[in-house]
Design a protein around this motif. Structure first.
Motif, PDB file in Angstrom:
ATOM      1  N   LEU A  94       0.841  -1.184   0.000  1.00  8.77           N
ATOM      2  CA  LEU A  94       0.000   0.000   0.000  1.00  8.77           C
ATOM      3  C   LEU A  94       0.881   1.240   0.000  1.00  8.77           C
ATOM      4  O   LEU A  94       2.035   1.178   0.408  1.00  8.77           O
ATOM      5  N   SER A  95       0.347   2.364  -0.439  1.00  5.74           N
ATOM      6  CA  SER A  95       1.141   3.584  -0.536  1.00  5.74           C
ATOM      7  C   SER A  95       0.416   4.766   0.100  1.00  5.74           C
ATOM      8  O   SER A  95      -0.786   4.954  -0.122  1.00  5.74           O
ATOM      9  N   ALA A  96       1.156   5.553   0.859  1.00  4.12           N
ATOM     10  CA  ALA A  96       0.640   6.809   1.404  1.00  4.12           C
ATOM     11  C   ALA A  96       0.784   7.883   0.335  1.00  4.12           C
ATOM     12  O   ALA A  96       1.879   8.115  -0.174  1.00  4.12           O
ATOM     13  N   LEU A  97      -0.318   8.530   0.001  1.00  2.00           N
ATOM     14  CA  LEU A  97      -0.284   9.576  -1.025  1.00  2.00           C
ATOM     15  C   LEU A  97       0.109  10.929  -0.455  1.00  2.00           C
ATOM     16  O   LEU A  97       0.953  11.632  -0.997  1.00  2.00           O
ATOM     17  N   ILE A  98      -0.537  11.310   0.662  1.00  2.00           N
ATOM     18  CA  ILE A  98      -0.320  12.637   1.219  1.00  2.00           C
ATOM     19  C   ILE A  98      -0.774  12.649   2.678  1.00  2.00           C
ATOM     20  O   ILE A  98      -1.714  11.953   3.055  1.00  2.00           O
ATOM     21  N   THR A  99      -0.080  13.423   3.483  1.00  2.00           N
ATOM     22  CA  THR A  99      -0.406  13.567   4.904  1.00  2.00           C
ATOM     23  C   THR A  99      -1.471  14.641   5.080  1.00  2.00           C
ATOM     24  O   THR A  99      -1.452  15.661   4.393  1.00  2.00           O
ATOM     25  N   VAL A 100      -2.385  14.413   6.008  1.00  2.00           N
ATOM     26  CA  VAL A 100      -3.487  15.356   6.237  1.00  2.00           C
ATOM     27  C   VAL A 100      -3.457  15.863   7.680  1.00  2.00           C
ATOM     28  O   VAL A 100      -2.814  15.263   8.550  1.00  2.00           O
ATOM     29  N   PRO A 101      -4.148  16.971   7.950  1.00  2.00           N
ATOM     30  CA  PRO A 101      -4.264  17.437   9.336  1.00  2.00           C
ATOM     31  C   PRO A 101      -4.843  16.339  10.225  1.00  2.00           C
ATOM     32  O   PRO A 101      -5.742  15.601   9.821  1.00  2.00           O
ATOM     33  N   THR A 102      -4.313  16.248  11.432  1.00  2.00           N
ATOM     34  CA  THR A 102      -4.615  15.122  12.312  1.00  2.00           C
ATOM     35  C   THR A 102      -4.876  15.609  13.730  1.00  2.00           C
ATOM     36  O   THR A 102      -4.205  16.531  14.206  1.00  2.00           O
ATOM     37  N   ALA A 103      -5.826  14.980  14.398  1.00  2.00           N
ATOM     38  CA  ALA A 103      -6.122  15.325  15.785  1.00  2.00           C
ATOM     39  C   ALA A 103      -4.933  14.961  16.664  1.00  2.00           C
ATOM     40  O   ALA A 103      -4.557  13.790  16.731  1.00  2.00           O
ATOM     41  N   PRO A 104      -4.334  15.917  17.346  1.00  2.00           N
ATOM     42  CA  PRO A 104      -3.139  15.630  18.136  1.00  2.00           C
ATOM     43  C   PRO A 104      -3.456  15.043  19.508  1.00  2.00           C
ATOM     44  O   PRO A 104      -4.577  15.180  20.014  1.00  2.00           O
ATOM     45  N   MET A 105      -2.479  14.386  20.078  1.00  2.00           N
ATOM     46  CA  MET A 105      -2.585  13.978  21.474  1.00  2.00           C
ATOM     47  C   MET A 105      -2.620  15.246  22.335  1.00  2.00           C
ATOM     48  O   MET A 105      -1.997  16.257  22.002  1.00  2.00           O
ATOM     49  N   GLY A 106      -3.366  15.190  23.408  1.00  2.00           N
ATOM     50  CA  GLY A 106      -3.444  16.341  24.297  1.00  2.00           C
ATOM     51  C   GLY A 106      -3.198  15.947  25.733  1.00  2.00           C
ATOM     52  O   GLY A 106      -3.409  14.794  26.138  1.00  2.00           O
ATOM     53  N   LEU A 107      -2.738  16.904  26.515  1.00  2.00           N
ATOM     54  CA  LEU A 107      -2.522  16.701  27.947  1.00  2.00           C
ATOM     55  C   LEU A 107      -3.708  17.335  28.676  1.00  2.00           C
ATOM     56  O   LEU A 107      -3.870  18.553  28.669  1.00  2.00           O
ATOM     57  N   TYR A 108      -4.566  16.491  29.253  1.00  2.00           N
ATOM     58  CA  TYR A 108      -5.815  16.943  29.864  1.00  2.00           C
ATOM     59  C   TYR A 108      -5.776  16.755  31.382  1.00  2.00           C
ATOM     60  O   TYR A 108      -5.110  15.846  31.890  1.00  2.00           O
ATOM     61  N   SER A 109      -6.497  17.624  32.079  1.00  2.00           N
ATOM     62  CA  SER A 109      -6.537  17.527  33.535  1.00  2.00           C
ATOM     63  C   SER A 109      -7.806  18.167  34.079  1.00  2.00           C
ATOM     64  O   SER A 109      -8.227  19.225  33.614  1.00  2.00           O
ATOM     65  N   ASN A 110      -8.406  17.503  35.064  1.00  2.00           N
ATOM     66  CA  ASN A 110      -9.476  18.118  35.841  1.00  2.00           C
ATOM     67  C   ASN A 110      -8.950  18.639  37.166  1.00  2.00           C
ATOM     68  O   ASN A 110      -9.692  19.233  37.949  1.00  2.00           O
ATOM     69  N   GLN A 111      -7.659  18.408  37.389  1.00  2.00           N
ATOM     70  CA  GLN A 111      -7.012  18.813  38.639  1.00  2.00           C
ATOM     71  C   GLN A 111      -6.294  20.145  38.497  1.00  2.00           C
ATOM     72  O   GLN A 111      -6.290  20.965  39.417  1.00  2.00           O
ATOM     73  N   TYR A 112      -5.663  20.361  37.344  1.00  2.00           N
ATOM     74  CA  TYR A 112      -4.867  21.565  37.127  1.00  2.00           C
ATOM     75  C   TYR A 112      -5.409  22.348  35.940  1.00  2.00           C
ATOM     76  O   TYR A 112      -5.945  21.776  34.995  1.00  2.00           O
ATOM     77  N   ASP A 113      -5.228  23.663  35.996  1.00  2.00           N
ATOM     78  CA  ASP A 113      -5.678  24.501  34.876  1.00  2.00           C
ATOM     79  C   ASP A 113      -4.523  25.059  34.059  1.00  2.00           C
ATOM     80  O   ASP A 113      -4.726  25.843  33.138  1.00  2.00           O
ATOM     81  N   SER A 114      -3.305  24.636  34.382  1.00  2.00           N
ATOM     82  CA  SER A 114      -2.129  25.049  33.604  1.00  2.00           C
ATOM     83  C   SER A 114      -0.987  24.093  33.887  1.00  2.00           C
ATOM     84  O   SER A 114      -0.979  23.400  34.923  1.00  2.00           O
ATOM     85  N   LEU A 115      -0.017  24.074  32.997  1.00  2.00           N
ATOM     86  CA  LEU A 115       1.161  23.230  33.225  1.00  2.00           C
ATOM     87  C   LEU A 115       1.950  23.707  34.426  1.00  2.00           C
ATOM     88  O   LEU A 115       2.551  22.907  35.157  1.00  2.00           O
ATOM     89  N   GLU A 116       1.973  25.029  34.639  1.00  2.00           N
ATOM     90  CA  GLU A 116       2.743  25.597  35.739  1.00  2.00           C
ATOM     91  C   GLU A 116       2.182  25.163  37.099  1.00  2.00           C
ATOM     92  O   GLU A 116       2.914  25.139  38.101  1.00  2.00           O
ATOM     93  N   ALA A 117       0.897  24.815  37.135  1.00  2.00           N
ATOM     94  CA  ALA A 117       0.265  24.450  38.405  1.00  2.00           C
ATOM     95  C   ALA A 117       0.505  22.999  38.801  1.00  2.00           C
ATOM     96  O   ALA A 117       0.186  22.603  39.929  1.00  2.00           O
ATOM     97  N   ILE A 118       1.086  22.203  37.915  1.00  2.00           N
ATOM     98  CA  ILE A 118       1.309  20.787  38.201  1.00  2.00           C
ATOM     99  C   ILE A 118       2.219  20.642  39.413  1.00  2.00           C
ATOM    100  O   ILE A 118       3.293  21.241  39.482  1.00  2.00           O
TER     101      ILE A 118
END
Length: 276
Positions: free
Chosen positions: A107-131
Motif C-alpha cells: 500500500l502507498s501513502a499519497l499525502i499527509t493530512v491534518p490530524t487530531a493531536p494527542m493532548g494533555l488533559y486535567s481536571n485537577q490543574y488549569d495550567s502546566l505551571e500548576a502541576i
C-alpha cells in the motif's frame, strides 16, 4: 499471527460478500478508469474529513463517491488491498508501514493530512505551571503512543529524554530528568479519556478524545506531532500514479480543503507541507 491471519481472512470474506459484482475503480468501456469509487475510513473525524473536505472536490471532478465506514483498524487496509475500496483515510505512516510488513501488503501513502493531536488533559490543574510534585499522569501503554506522550512532555519541559534514545520508540526508561517527579500510569489508549478523572493528568490521543466528545482546545497542551504520526490518504501501491491518486493529492493541497479544516476541524495539527 495465526489469529491475525484468521481475522484478516474473515474480514476479507465478509467484505467480498457485501461488495458489488463490479469492482470500484475498475476500467469501464474503452479502457477508461471508472469514476465510480469507494473511499474508506473509520467512523468519526476522518470519515467526516472525507465527506466534508475531500468528497465534494472529487464530485466536482466528475466522480461518484461511496463512503464506506469501518469500526476497526484492520478492515480498511484489507479492503484496500483487496480492491473493495479505492483509497482510505484512518492511519498514520508508522501504522501503515508496520501493517504492510506484517500482512504482506503493498500500500502507498499519497499525502499527509491534518490530524487530531494527542493532548494533555486535567481536571485537577488549569495550567502546566500548576502541576505539583509527584502528580500522576496516565499515558498510553502501547509503544507508539507511549513514545508520543513522552515526546509531548519533553516539548513542554516536564521531562527530558536521553538524547541517544530513538525518539519514535522512547519509553519511560529513556526519561533522564523528571523534575516534577511525575508518576506514570500506563493504560490502554482507549481508556485514557476516562483516566482524566482518575489521574491528575492524562495524555489522550486525539482520536480517542474526539470519540469521548472532549474538546481538543480544552487540553493544557497539544502535541506538536512528527509527520510520521499524522494520518495519510492511502491507496494500493499499483494505483499510486493513477488519475484518482493525482486528483486526491490536488484536492488535499487546495485552498478549499484547508478552509474546511480551519472551520470544521479546530485543533487538528497541520502537516509540515501545509506550513511551507
Amino acid at each position: 499471527m495465526k489469529k491475525l491471519g484468521f481475522i484478516l481472512a474473515a474480514s476479507a470474506l465478509a467484505l467480498a460478500a457485501c461488495g458489488s459484482g463490479e469492482e470500484s475503480g475498475s476500467e469501464g468501456t474503452g479502457g477508461e478508469a471508472s469514476k465510480d469509487i469507494k473511499l474508506g475510513a473509520t467512523a468519526g473525524p476522518y470519515s467526516d474529513m472525507l465527506s466534508k473536505a475531500i468528497v465534494p472536490g472529487l464530485e466536482e471532478k466528475g466522480y461518484t463517491v461511496e463512503l464506506v465506514e469501518f469500526s476497526d483498524y484492520i478492515q480498511p487496509n484489507v479492503a484496500l488491498d483487496g480492491g473493495d475500496i479505492d483509497a482510505n483515510l484512518f492511519q498514520h505512516t508508522i501504522y501503515l508501514e508496520n501493517f504492510e510488513k506484517e500482512n504482506g501488503m503493498d500500500l502507498s501513502a499519497l499525502i499527509t493530512v491534518p490530524t487530531a493531536p494527542m493532548g494533555l488533559y486535567s481536571n485537577q490543574y488549569d495550567s502546566l505551571e500548576a502541576i505539583e510534585d509527584g502528580a500522576t499522569i496516565a499515558i498510553p501503554n502501547d509503544p507508539v503512543n507511549g513514545a508520543r506522550a513522552l515526546l509531548m512532555l519533553q516539548d513542554e519541559g516536564l521531562v527530558e529524554l536521553d538524547p541517544e534514545a530513538e525518539v519514535l520508540q522512547a519509553s519511560e526508561r529513556d526519561v533522564i530528568t523528571n523534575e516534577k517527579n511525575l508518576e506514570f500510569q500506563p493504560i490502554e489508549a482507549g481508556q485514557l479519556p476516562r483516566a482524566v478523572d482518575g489521574s491528575d493528568l492524562a495524555a489522550v490521543p486525539g482520536n480517542f478524545a474526539i470519540a469521548a466528545e472532549m474538546d481538543l482546545l480544552d487540553a493544557l497542551a497539544l502535541e506538536n506531532m512528527p509527520d510520521q504520526y499524522r494520518n495519510v490518504v492511502a491507496v494500493n501501491a499499483e494505483n499510486e500514479d493513477s488519475e484518482l491518486a493525482k486528483d486526491l493529492v490536488e484536492i488535499v493541497e487546495s485552498a478549499e480543503f484547508e478552509a474546511v479544516i480551519d472551520e470544521e476541524f479546530e485543533g487538528f495539527g497541520k502537516p509540515e507541507w501545509m506550513a511551507e
